[in-house]
Scaffold this active site. Structure first.
Site, mmCIF file in Angstrom:
data_model
loop_
_atom_site.group_PDB
_atom_site.id
_atom_site.type_symbol
_atom_site.label_atom_id
_atom_site.label_comp_id
_atom_site.label_asym_id
_atom_site.label_seq_id
_atom_site.Cartn_x
_atom_site.Cartn_y
_atom_site.Cartn_z
ATOM 1 N N TYR A 118 4.053 -7.200 -5.199
ATOM 2 C CA TYR A 118 3.274 -7.782 -6.294
ATOM 3 C C TYR A 118 3.907 -9.050 -6.875
ATOM 4 O O TYR A 118 3.526 -9.503 -7.936
ATOM 5 C CB TYR A 118 3.057 -6.730 -7.400
ATOM 6 N N ASP A 164 3.279 8.225 2.894
ATOM 7 C CA ASP A 164 2.006 8.798 3.375
ATOM 8 C C ASP A 164 2.032 10.323 3.320
ATOM 9 O O ASP A 164 1.075 10.963 2.889
ATOM 10 C CB ASP A 164 1.621 8.280 4.772
ATOM 11 N N LYS A 222 8.849 3.861 2.414
ATOM 12 C CA LYS A 222 8.314 3.745 3.774
ATOM 13 C C LYS A 222 9.389 3.080 4.624
ATOM 14 O O LYS A 222 9.139 2.090 5.332
ATOM 15 C CB LYS A 222 7.010 2.922 3.739
ATOM 16 N N ASP A 272 1.633 2.063 -7.829
ATOM 17 C CA ASP A 272 0.284 1.746 -8.284
ATOM 18 C C ASP A 272 -0.708 2.734 -7.665
ATOM 19 O O ASP A 272 -1.538 3.346 -8.347
ATOM 20 C CB ASP A 272 -0.041 0.301 -7.865
HETATM 21 MG MG MG Z 1 -3.517 0.468 -10.650
#
Ligand code: MG
Ligand code: NAI
Length: 348
Positions: free
Chosen positions: A126, A212, A178, A236
């Site tokens: 981000y 995952d 990950k 998020d």
């Molecule tokens: Mg969000």
């Protein structure tokens, strides 16, 4: 209790923001908690007014108050201005995003969920380092984006999460990553968090899991987890998922915490599909306000607010439509206020 002297920046936000912020202010009023609100604009509303989605006056206000309660802000998809939420987190170095998910009523998918997700809030994918590469006559032939993760950022969020766990009597923190694929980017996060975790041996159980698998395990058996610690984008996504385990975005609050500034909001966005209809669920922002009270050490009203919400949702079964009920935002808010009025005041 003299909260009148505490200045808090109030951003009503876009879409359902103004409606649910009004409900929350009414509830704080009923609790007898009066802040010195400094109302400021951001997002679409601010663009309409002055052309800037994050006006200098809003930044100045938060710099002064170091505290903000915020409704959701709309971010244009694809093009347009950068997310104001991301900008605020960056501007005030709000590196830790605390997102709890707790069952508030029976009859949902799960009845005894009590999870806290800690999301690194300023790094990863981000950071906004991305661009298109034109080829021939296609200006968007290739898209390239980078994530940035720093060891110091990983240390900071890991310490925060483990200290938070100890302070709140939590037993286990699962580091979600990950690192099998993004070996550098989330490998550094995993390595650093495990390293910091060694300082907590004997006090906390710390384990790790791939994102995952975590997403799937959360749906099958959420109670195998206690706290989750993860990077920005995974946090998020997983925070919306854990909200879904306890009723959805309408009941999921969040705190954005920095070294000297804190901003409280719902996990949800501006919900344009239901804005202006008076049916949005104000619980997430009410619970965000409760987190703000906790943060300020104003504990008794925070407990009272959570109890009132739980009684209304569970015992009285008064719920907004997102939770399968019929109540409008106003009817629900009045029910919460009624409960606040009958519950004992722990400060008395
Ligand atoms: Mg969000
Ligand atoms: P959203 O969270 O606004 O809505 C997703 C779904 O959940 C919708 O069906 C909506 O009606 C429902 N919902 C959300 N909050 C609710 C509430 N309090 N009560 C009842 N139902 C609720 O996500 P979406 O539609 O993807 O995003 C809309 C806008 O919000 C976008 O511009 C996005 O960038 C922005 N956004 C802002 C956030 C923030 O200010 N922190 C966080 C997430 C999105």
């Amino acid at each position: 209790m003299t909260t009148e002297n505490i200045a808090v920046t109030l951003i009503r936000g876009d879409g359902i923001g103004p409606e649910i912020i009004d409900c929350t202010l009414a509830v704080l009023d009923a609790l007898g908690v009066a802040f010195n609100w400094d109302v400021q604009q951001a997002g679409m509303e601010a663009v309409k007014e002055g052309g800037d989605p994050l006006p200098a006056a809003t930044i100045d206000s938060i710099r002064r108050t170091k505290l903000a309660l915020k409704g959701p802000l709309t971010t244009p998809v694809g093009g347009g201005y950068r997310s104001v939420n991301v900008s605020l987190r960056k501007e005030f170095k709000l590196f830790a995003n605390v997102r709890p998910a707790r069952s508030l009523f029976r009859g949902g998918r799960f009845e005894d969920v009590d999870l806290i997700l800690i999301r690194e809030n300023t790094e990863g994918f981000y950071v906004g380092v991305e661009h298109f590469i034109p080829i021939d006559d296609d200006p968007k032939a290739v898209a390239e984006g980078s994530g940035i993760i720093t060891r110091s950022g990983c240390r900071r969020i890991a310490h925060f999460a483990f200290e938070y766990a100890l302070r709140h009597g939590r037993k286990k923190v699962t580091i979600v990553h990950k690192a099998n694929i993004l070996k550098a980017l989330t490998g550094l996060f995993l390595e650093t968090a495990l390293d910091i975790g060694r300082q907590y041996e004997g006090r906390l159980r710390i384990d790790e899991r791939i994102v995952d698998n975590t997403a799937m395990q959360l749906v099958i058996n959420p109670n195998q987890f206690d706290m989750l610690l993860t990077t920005n984008m995974f946090g998020d996504i997983l925070s919306d998922e854990i909200a879904g385990l306890v009723g959805g975005l309408g009941v999921a609050p969040g705190a954005n915490i920095g070294t000297d500034t804190a901003l409280f909001e719902g996990v949800h966005g501006s919900a344009p599909d239901i804005a202006g209809q008076g049916i949005a669920n104000p619980t997430a922002i009410m619970l965000a306000a409760a987190m703000m009270l906790d943060h300020l050490g104003i504990i008794a009203p925070a407990i009272r607010l959570r109890q009132a919400i739980q009684t209304v949702l569970d015992k009285e079964g008064i719920r907004t439509r997102d939770l399968g009920g019929q109540a409008s935002s106003g009817e629900y808010t009045r029910a919460v206020i009624r409960q606040i009025e009958v519950l004992p005041d722990h400060t008395a």
